[in-house]
Motif scaffolding. Sequence first.
Motif, PDB file in Angstrom:
ATOM      1  N   LYS A  89      27.670 -16.111 -23.766  1.00 48.54           N
ATOM      2  CA  LYS A  89      26.339 -16.003 -24.367  1.00 48.54           C
ATOM      3  C   LYS A  89      25.809 -14.578 -24.244  1.00 48.54           C
ATOM      4  O   LYS A  89      25.193 -14.038 -25.185  1.00 48.54           O
ATOM      5  CB  LYS A  89      25.379 -16.990 -23.682  1.00 48.54           C
ATOM      6  CG  LYS A  89      24.035 -17.107 -24.381  1.00 48.54           C
ATOM      7  CD  LYS A  89      24.197 -17.698 -25.773  1.00 48.54           C
ATOM      8  CE  LYS A  89      22.845 -17.848 -26.466  1.00 48.54           C
ATOM      9  NZ  LYS A  89      22.985 -18.348 -27.846  1.00 48.54           N
ATOM     10  N   LYS A  90      26.067 -13.952 -23.110  1.00 48.16           N
ATOM     11  CA  LYS A  90      25.643 -12.564 -22.895  1.00 48.16           C
ATOM     12  C   LYS A  90      26.323 -11.633 -23.900  1.00 48.16           C
ATOM     13  O   LYS A  90      25.698 -10.729 -24.453  1.00 48.16           O
ATOM     14  CB  LYS A  90      25.978 -12.146 -21.461  1.00 48.16           C
ATOM     15  CG  LYS A  90      25.494 -10.756 -21.082  1.00 48.16           C
ATOM     16  CD  LYS A  90      25.836 -10.442 -19.631  1.00 48.16           C
ATOM     17  CE  LYS A  90      25.404  -9.021 -19.262  1.00 48.16           C
ATOM     18  NZ  LYS A  90      25.755  -8.704 -17.844  1.00 48.16           N
ATOM     19  N   GLU A  91      27.609 -11.865 -24.163  1.00 42.94           N
ATOM     20  CA  GLU A  91      28.342 -11.071 -25.156  1.00 42.94           C
ATOM     21  C   GLU A  91      27.745 -11.253 -26.549  1.00 42.94           C
ATOM     22  O   GLU A  91      27.575 -10.279 -27.304  1.00 42.94           O
ATOM     23  CB  GLU A  91      29.817 -11.476 -25.159  1.00 42.94           C
ATOM     24  CG  GLU A  91      30.580 -11.089 -23.909  1.00 42.94           C
ATOM     25  CD  GLU A  91      31.975 -11.691 -23.845  1.00 42.94           C
ATOM     26  OE1 GLU A  91      32.751 -11.266 -22.977  1.00 42.94           O
ATOM     27  OE2 GLU A  91      32.281 -12.580 -24.668  1.00 42.94           O
ATOM     28  N   ASP A 108      40.368  -9.637 -28.415  1.00 45.13           N
ATOM     29  CA  ASP A 108      41.523 -10.299 -27.810  1.00 45.13           C
ATOM     30  C   ASP A 108      41.038 -11.042 -26.577  1.00 45.13           C
ATOM     31  O   ASP A 108      40.853 -10.456 -25.513  1.00 45.13           O
ATOM     32  CB  ASP A 108      42.600  -9.280 -27.434  1.00 45.13           C
ATOM     33  CG  ASP A 108      43.866  -9.951 -26.878  1.00 45.13           C
ATOM     34  OD1 ASP A 108      43.811 -11.140 -26.529  1.00 45.13           O
ATOM     35  OD2 ASP A 108      44.903  -9.279 -26.794  1.00 45.13           O
ATOM     36  N   GLY A 109      40.772 -12.324 -26.748  1.00 44.60           N
ATOM     37  CA  GLY A 109      40.455 -13.172 -25.610  1.00 44.60           C
ATOM     38  C   GLY A 109      39.016 -13.166 -25.145  1.00 44.60           C
ATOM     39  O   GLY A 109      38.702 -13.811 -24.147  1.00 44.60           O
ATOM     40  N   ARG A 110      38.095 -12.488 -25.867  1.00 44.78           N
ATOM     41  CA  ARG A 110      36.683 -12.500 -25.473  1.00 44.78           C
ATOM     42  C   ARG A 110      35.885 -13.155 -26.602  1.00 44.78           C
ATOM     43  O   ARG A 110      35.684 -12.583 -27.666  1.00 44.78           O
ATOM     44  CB  ARG A 110      36.204 -11.088 -25.159  1.00 44.78           C
ATOM     45  CG  ARG A 110      36.976 -10.490 -23.988  1.00 44.78           C
ATOM     46  CD  ARG A 110      36.363  -9.240 -23.418  1.00 44.78           C
ATOM     47  NE  ARG A 110      35.101  -9.471 -22.744  1.00 44.78           N
ATOM     48  CZ  ARG A 110      34.592  -8.650 -21.817  1.00 44.78           C
ATOM     49  NH1 ARG A 110      35.264  -7.567 -21.441  1.00 44.78           N
ATOM     50  NH2 ARG A 110      33.430  -8.907 -21.259  1.00 44.78           N
ATOM     51  N   TYR A 111      35.436 -14.386 -26.319  1.00 45.95           N
ATOM     52  CA  TYR A 111      34.906 -15.263 -27.359  1.00 45.95           C
ATOM     53  C   TYR A 111      33.515 -14.893 -27.856  1.00 45.95           C
ATOM     54  O   TYR A 111      33.099 -15.324 -28.929  1.00 45.95           O
ATOM     55  CB  TYR A 111      34.891 -16.710 -26.865  1.00 45.95           C
ATOM     56  CG  TYR A 111      36.256 -17.336 -26.739  1.00 45.95           C
ATOM     57  CD1 TYR A 111      37.249 -17.070 -27.668  1.00 45.95           C
ATOM     58  CD2 TYR A 111      36.559 -18.207 -25.691  1.00 45.95           C
ATOM     59  CE1 TYR A 111      38.499 -17.652 -27.574  1.00 45.95           C
ATOM     60  CE2 TYR A 111      37.816 -18.795 -25.581  1.00 45.95           C
ATOM     61  CZ  TYR A 111      38.777 -18.516 -26.525  1.00 45.95           C
ATOM     62  OH  TYR A 111      40.017 -19.097 -26.427  1.00 45.95           O
ATOM     63  N   GLY A 112      32.758 -14.134 -27.079  1.00 43.73           N
ATOM     64  CA  GLY A 112      31.400 -13.799 -27.504  1.00 43.73           C
ATOM     65  C   GLY A 112      31.322 -12.654 -28.482  1.00 43.73           C
ATOM     66  O   GLY A 112      30.261 -12.387 -29.052  1.00 43.73           O
ATOM     67  N   ASP A 143      39.558 -28.555 -25.300  1.00 41.95           N
ATOM     68  CA  ASP A 143      40.108 -28.093 -26.579  1.00 41.95           C
ATOM     69  C   ASP A 143      39.023 -28.005 -27.645  1.00 41.95           C
ATOM     70  O   ASP A 143      39.022 -27.088 -28.481  1.00 41.95           O
ATOM     71  CB  ASP A 143      41.230 -29.025 -27.043  1.00 41.95           C
ATOM     72  CG  ASP A 143      42.527 -28.770 -26.289  1.00 41.95           C
ATOM     73  OD1 ASP A 143      42.628 -27.745 -25.600  1.00 41.95           O
ATOM     74  OD2 ASP A 143      43.438 -29.618 -26.383  1.00 41.95           O
ATOM     75  N   TRP A 144      38.097 -28.962 -27.628  1.00 33.82           N
ATOM     76  CA  TRP A 144      36.987 -28.917 -28.586  1.00 33.82           C
ATOM     77  C   TRP A 144      36.112 -27.695 -28.329  1.00 33.82           C
ATOM     78  O   TRP A 144      35.692 -27.001 -29.274  1.00 33.82           O
ATOM     79  CB  TRP A 144      36.149 -30.182 -28.476  1.00 33.82           C
ATOM     80  CG  TRP A 144      34.912 -30.125 -29.359  1.00 33.82           C
ATOM     81  CD1 TRP A 144      34.840 -30.385 -30.689  1.00 33.82           C
ATOM     82  CD2 TRP A 144      33.604 -29.728 -28.939  1.00 33.82           C
ATOM     83  NE1 TRP A 144      33.554 -30.186 -31.141  1.00 33.82           N
ATOM     84  CE2 TRP A 144      32.774 -29.787 -30.100  1.00 33.82           C
ATOM     85  CE3 TRP A 144      33.042 -29.353 -27.725  1.00 33.82           C
ATOM     86  CZ2 TRP A 144      31.412 -29.473 -30.055  1.00 33.82           C
ATOM     87  CZ3 TRP A 144      31.690 -29.018 -27.680  1.00 33.82           C
ATOM     88  CH2 TRP A 144      30.893 -29.088 -28.827  1.00 33.82           C
ATOM     89  N   ARG A 148      35.491 -24.626 -30.850  1.00 31.46           N
ATOM     90  CA  ARG A 148      34.134 -24.253 -31.269  1.00 31.46           C
ATOM     91  C   ARG A 148      33.924 -22.747 -31.175  1.00 31.46           C
ATOM     92  O   ARG A 148      33.297 -22.135 -32.042  1.00 31.46           O
ATOM     93  CB  ARG A 148      33.118 -24.998 -30.395  1.00 31.46           C
ATOM     94  CG  ARG A 148      31.666 -24.789 -30.779  1.00 31.46           C
ATOM     95  CD  ARG A 148      30.772 -25.706 -29.966  1.00 31.46           C
ATOM     96  NE  ARG A 148      30.942 -25.483 -28.543  1.00 31.46           N
ATOM     97  CZ  ARG A 148      30.250 -24.566 -27.844  1.00 31.46           C
ATOM     98  NH1 ARG A 148      29.382 -23.789 -28.463  1.00 31.46           N
ATOM     99  NH2 ARG A 148      30.439 -24.436 -26.546  1.00 31.46           N
ATOM    100  N   HIS A 149      34.466 -22.132 -30.129  1.00 25.68           N
ATOM    101  CA  HIS A 149      34.342 -20.678 -29.978  1.00 25.68           C
ATOM    102  C   HIS A 149      35.196 -19.944 -31.010  1.00 25.68           C
ATOM    103  O   HIS A 149      34.757 -18.957 -31.608  1.00 25.68           O
ATOM    104  CB  HIS A 149      34.768 -20.258 -28.569  1.00 25.68           C
ATOM    105  CG  HIS A 149      33.789 -20.640 -27.496  1.00 25.68           C
ATOM    106  ND1 HIS A 149      32.466 -20.256 -27.531  1.00 25.68           N
ATOM    107  CD2 HIS A 149      33.947 -21.358 -26.352  1.00 25.68           C
ATOM    108  CE1 HIS A 149      31.842 -20.728 -26.454  1.00 25.68           C
ATOM    109  NE2 HIS A 149      32.715 -21.403 -25.740  1.00 25.68           N
TER     110      HIS A 149
END
Length: 601
Positions: A89-91, A108-112, A143-144, A148-149
């Motif tokens: 959320k911060k990202e 790469d690997g950071r969803y925000g 997994d859901w 979602r991300h």
Amino acid sequence: MKKILFAISSLGLGHATRTLSIINDLKEDNFITIVSYGNALNFLEREFSEGNNIEFISMEDYPKFGRGKGGAVYSNLVIDSIKTNFLIKKEENYIKTIENEYDFIFSDGRYGFNSKKIPSFLLSHQISLILPKYLSFFQPLIDWSNYRHIKKFDKLFIPDFAQEKDSLAGKLSHTKSLKYLNHEFVGILSSYKKDDLKCDIDYLFIISGYLNDSKDSFVSKLIEESKLLDGKKVFILGDMTSSEIKRIDEFNIKIYPSVTGKLKNELFNRSRVIVSRSGYTTIMDLVELDKNAILFPTPNQEEQEYLARSNKLNEHFVIEGNKEEINLKSLTEKIYKTKNIINNKKTSDSLRKIRRNIDKYIKKNFFSIVIPAHNEEDFLEDTMRNLYKLNYSKENFEIILVENGSCDRTYKIALKCKEYISNLKVYQSETGVSIAKNLGKELVSKRSDWTIFLDADSIIDPPFLKELNNYLNKNEDKGFMVGTCSILPSDNNSFYSKLWFKIYDICHFVSNTSYSVQIAKTNFSKSVDYDEELHYSEDLKFIKDMKKYGDFFFFKTKDVYTSTRRFQKYGYLTLTCLWILQSILPKKLKTNKKYKVVRNL
């Protein structure tokens, strides 16, 4: 030169090393901001120490799952899950403050690190996450959440092979949810390049990705075991905080805290056998350079243990799950029973796929904004001033203003605006909104991809064209031909007016109609005229005729406003009923009927 935001996970150096090839491919003609943390950030700073087009930002990353021993693993798992969601959320909040500065985001690997306003790409092989057996009940939920991300990104790049029989990641990357994700299997990604060097290093130990609470003891065991092996041994510990190189000459051992650049590539190429963790990036590196390997899964890392159990990997590498009693000499003998993974698709092929996709999303459409203006002296200057501020390269859009039969200062104001708006062209026509629009669309540049018909009392905020460009690129395959966008009231921000405009948006979305703004594909709109016998509802017929060639779209935005002068004069309900009546009347009852112009309240 484009500006790219690169966000890279610091959970092990694998994310940083595999993205090196992508950054190197893009850095020559772009400016890149790299966001990472800790060891990974230090590694990247050293790797690109000589680069002029790269800057670095440190931002806290997600905690490493699997920390601790015994019961602490459970409590840490709960704490780390909560913290991870907080950091995502911060990202996302951070991106909202800087997204307009960049042309696209690559994560790469950071969803925000994703945006609705600019293209956002995610690199990941972890479409499904492997949970410990004691948490398998939560697998659908995890997994859901992961799906979602991922769904928030415009495109998912999967560093694996599309055919499941060839897959390196197995069920991590080949999941049922892929059919709902915009994705592409790009193949392997490695920072290494194959060189024709003599293999004079018998064993290369790469220990960069282990959890801190198990790393030191594991390294000590490997060093002791390596003393029993013949030949030259080299260790790379992945410690970016030190530069001290150690030697144990009597056993022909050399220990680097870390290596980057040419030396890293050279050591890997010179090695006969690689000893490392069974991390996914390491596996891709081994396939890229056709190397033999002994692999050890990191304790409590479910993904690595899953990869180590994979039948495919067991055919090609020696996998050792027992880290308490290591016998390197015995493991070395097993190497001769393995066979290299033969695959002609290497990193160079993967980079071409990624570049092709990125180019598709970031291409700059050329927009022609056509504005019919009749007696608009009270609104025109504000409209033009906002168009001047558009956050889109002036070389990729033009403004065509057609003054039609005004008896006020409209034409003089247009000429005055032309003095400071270099891409503004001003023309005159006979009175009539359809006449003005038809002239405008015939005068657009040959480069034009899309024509935007904009009322002279409508205001566009700076990000609009950039967001519209992203939306059209993202939906290029959907056959869009004509559309409109959501609109807000500009001079009456009461709850009542906002509610009515929300209702209008819903109605235009459902009925495929518009007011104030029509967006049409230029090469087709030139053959579809606005009916010059109509002085109102001309946009409805134009959209209907354009839809013969393709689909209608509705672009949601918060960057377009229009005047409420008509609503204030006649009332929202009265004007709405009038519009509905006008839309359903047959053409013969509307032809050459005078339109009630409202200019002053």
